[in-house]
Design an enzyme around this catalytic site. Structure first.
Site, mmCIF file in Angstrom:
data_model
loop_
_atom_site.group_PDB
_atom_site.id
_atom_site.type_symbol
_atom_site.label_atom_id
_atom_site.label_comp_id
_atom_site.label_asym_id
_atom_site.label_seq_id
_atom_site.Cartn_x
_atom_site.Cartn_y
_atom_site.Cartn_z
ATOM 1 N N HIS A 1 44.581 39.517 37.517
ATOM 2 C CA HIS A 1 43.231 39.536 36.936
ATOM 3 C C HIS A 1 43.200 38.929 35.528
ATOM 4 O O HIS A 1 42.366 39.310 34.709
ATOM 5 C CB HIS A 1 42.654 40.964 36.900
ATOM 6 C CG HIS A 1 42.155 41.431 38.234
ATOM 7 N ND1 HIS A 1 40.926 41.078 38.732
ATOM 8 C CD2 HIS A 1 42.729 42.227 39.169
ATOM 9 C CE1 HIS A 1 40.758 41.642 39.925
ATOM 10 N NE2 HIS A 1 41.849 42.339 40.217
ATOM 11 N N ASP B 1 43.642 35.317 35.362
ATOM 12 C CA ASP B 1 43.387 33.874 35.501
ATOM 13 C C ASP B 1 41.991 33.510 35.022
ATOM 14 O O ASP B 1 41.793 32.496 34.354
ATOM 15 C CB ASP B 1 43.638 33.393 36.926
ATOM 16 C CG ASP B 1 42.870 34.137 37.999
ATOM 17 O OD1 ASP B 1 42.318 35.220 37.713
ATOM 18 O OD2 ASP B 1 42.829 33.632 39.144
ATOM 19 N N SER C 1 44.584 34.239 51.642
ATOM 20 C CA SER C 1 44.328 33.443 52.839
ATOM 21 C C SER C 1 43.171 32.471 52.620
ATOM 22 O O SER C 1 43.164 31.373 53.187
ATOM 23 C CB SER C 1 44.020 34.363 54.023
ATOM 24 O OG SER C 1 42.913 35.205 53.745
ATOM 25 N N GLU D 1 34.833 28.011 46.382
ATOM 26 C CA GLU D 1 34.801 29.470 46.512
ATOM 27 C C GLU D 1 33.818 30.095 45.532
ATOM 28 O O GLU D 1 33.119 31.049 45.862
ATOM 29 C CB GLU D 1 36.205 30.050 46.337
ATOM 30 C CG GLU D 1 36.275 31.518 46.692
ATOM 31 C CD GLU D 1 37.640 31.969 47.146
ATOM 32 O OE1 GLU D 1 37.827 33.192 47.241
ATOM 33 O OE2 GLU D 1 38.521 31.131 47.410
ATOM 34 N N ASP E 1 44.910 31.133 42.574
ATOM 35 C CA ASP E 1 45.257 31.038 43.984
ATOM 36 C C ASP E 1 45.263 29.593 44.469
ATOM 37 O O ASP E 1 46.190 29.151 45.161
ATOM 38 C CB ASP E 1 44.285 31.863 44.825
ATOM 39 C CG ASP E 1 44.379 33.351 44.524
ATOM 40 O OD1 ASP E 1 45.339 33.752 43.831
ATOM 41 O OD2 ASP E 1 43.495 34.091 44.968
ATOM 42 N N TYR F 1 34.903 43.033 42.357
ATOM 43 C CA TYR F 1 35.595 41.977 41.607
ATOM 44 C C TYR F 1 34.670 41.389 40.542
ATOM 45 O O TYR F 1 35.047 41.233 39.373
ATOM 46 C CB TYR F 1 36.050 40.897 42.586
ATOM 47 C CG TYR F 1 36.911 39.803 41.998
ATOM 48 C CD1 TYR F 1 38.284 39.798 42.194
ATOM 49 C CD2 TYR F 1 36.346 38.760 41.275
ATOM 50 C CE1 TYR F 1 39.077 38.779 41.681
ATOM 51 C CE2 TYR F 1 37.128 37.735 40.757
ATOM 52 C CZ TYR F 1 38.486 37.752 40.962
ATOM 53 O OH TYR F 1 39.263 36.743 40.455
#
Length: 367
Positions: free
Chosen positions: A23, A25, A112, A145, A157, A209
């Site tokens: 947490h 980045d 994923s 995203e 990621d 989040y």
């Protein structure tokens, strides 16, 4: 449908485990992930029209069909939105057939979604001769995203899925995307990194989040800095009265976590796995208490790993479920697995899954 069996190229990209730096980045901090063996594959073929067809080998009877002109962030959908988001971010105007084979465990906190995005991104970049660098592709996958799927993730990621190299962890500076390879050869010291999938499958496109990211950004604004990367623990303590209790706790995790990453790098470079284990223990406690993203299953896995010989253990990923890691002597791994499994059964939890991974290579393309 035999026409799905003849792609122009096949691309793949890995999931990841973040050793330390959770947490941070999206706070422009330092992270230390590595790519895992599990990969998602994208088989892509260019079409002569503007139709886009997407299917997954995990759902072979479901085919998503749309026009490239109709792809927008307002589009409804499910997992295919990660693919459509990459097409949108890359500003593709060609029709495409895309077949996905997702081998990164879903919901396990092993990214994923980034593996899917990066496999599609590097494949389209090659097939359509777009000319983007790997760093540019990571940023475009993150944009997909953030702005298409609606998940406000940081860059870690996608960056490690694109930039990782076999045999090393990737020290990533999330401010400028500079990287350094940090050797991570635990086997040479008789150790193993165990990944424990609690099978509590998290979904981060909800408020948990986003609310934590918002609290970090609010704290940085009140402290008068660009990001929490620019705050020391002493400065944070002196300014605690201007922050809400929630903002202070979230900021406290971020500031101390960035410091732990730097200490972890020094420990790994000197093969001091005892110190490294202590640092990841501290990270778990901070994620549990200050960031409040752990859960009972993750805490149970970590506590049992430590009680049965692990040098260090912690939850990984965004939280609210997913996986934990435990660094332990190879001779202790079987007992740790057994004790965690027994404790899960006793507590009435779903049985966990266990696997290990060595640092692997990033995204790649096969013609």
């Amino acid at each position: 449908m035999p026409d799905w069996l003849a792609p122009d190229l096949i691309a793949s990209a890995p999931g990841r485990v973040n050793l330390i730096g959770e947490h941070v980045d999206y706070n422009q901090g330092l992270v230390l992930p590595f790519a895992i063996n599990d990969r998602t594959q994208a088989r892509i073929r260019r079409r002569s029209d503007q139709v886009v067809r997407i299917r997954s080998l995990q759902r072979p009877n479901e085919i998503v069909t749309t026009s490239v002109k109709d792809i927008s962030p307002d589009s409804a959908g499910d997992w295919e939105r990660y693919v459509l988001g990459v097409i949108w971010a890359l500003e593709i105007t060609d029709g495409l057939d895309i077949e996905i084979d997702g081998r990164v465990p879903l919901g396990a906190g092993l990214s994923s979604s980034a593996a899917l995005e990066c496999a599609v991104a590097i494949g389209l970049n090659e097939l359509l001769h777009l000319g983007h660098s790997r760093k540019e592709l990571a940023l475009l996958a993150q944009r997909a995203e953030n702005d298409f799927v609606g998940m406000p993730c940081g860059i870690m990621d996608q960056a490690v899925s694109m930039l990782a190299e076999s045999g090393s962890a990737l020290l990533l500076d999330c401010r400028d995307l500079s990287t350094k390879l940090i050797p991570f050869d635990v086997a040479a010291s008789g150790l193993e990194l165990l990944i424990i999938d609690t099978q509590v499958h998290h979904e981060l496109v909800d408020g948990g989040y986003a609310s934590r990211r918002k609290a970090c950004e609010s704290a940085a604004k009140k402290l008068g800095v660009l990001s929490l990367r620019d705050v020391t623990i002493e400065e944070l303590d002196r300014s605690s009265e201007i922050l809400s209790v929630e903002e202070f706790k979230r900021a406290h995790h971020v500031v101390t976590e960035i410091a732990r990453v730097q200490l972890a790098i020094a420990a790994l470079r000197s093969n001091d796995f005892v110190t490294f284990g202590s640092l990841i223990n501290q990270t778990h406690n901070s994620l549990r208490d200050d960031f409040e993203v752990s859960c009972a299953e993750l805490d149970c896995a970590v506590e049992n790993a430590l009680a049965n010989g692990a040098l260090g253990a912690r939850m990984v990923g965004g939280g609210f479920g997913g996986s934990a890691i435990a660094l332990a002597p190879q001779s202790h791994i079987a007992k740790i697995q057994s004790e965690i499994n027994k404790s899960f059964i006793a507590a009435g939890y779903k049985a966990p899954r266990f696997f290990t991974s060595l640092p692997s290579a990033g995204a790649s393309v096969t013609k």
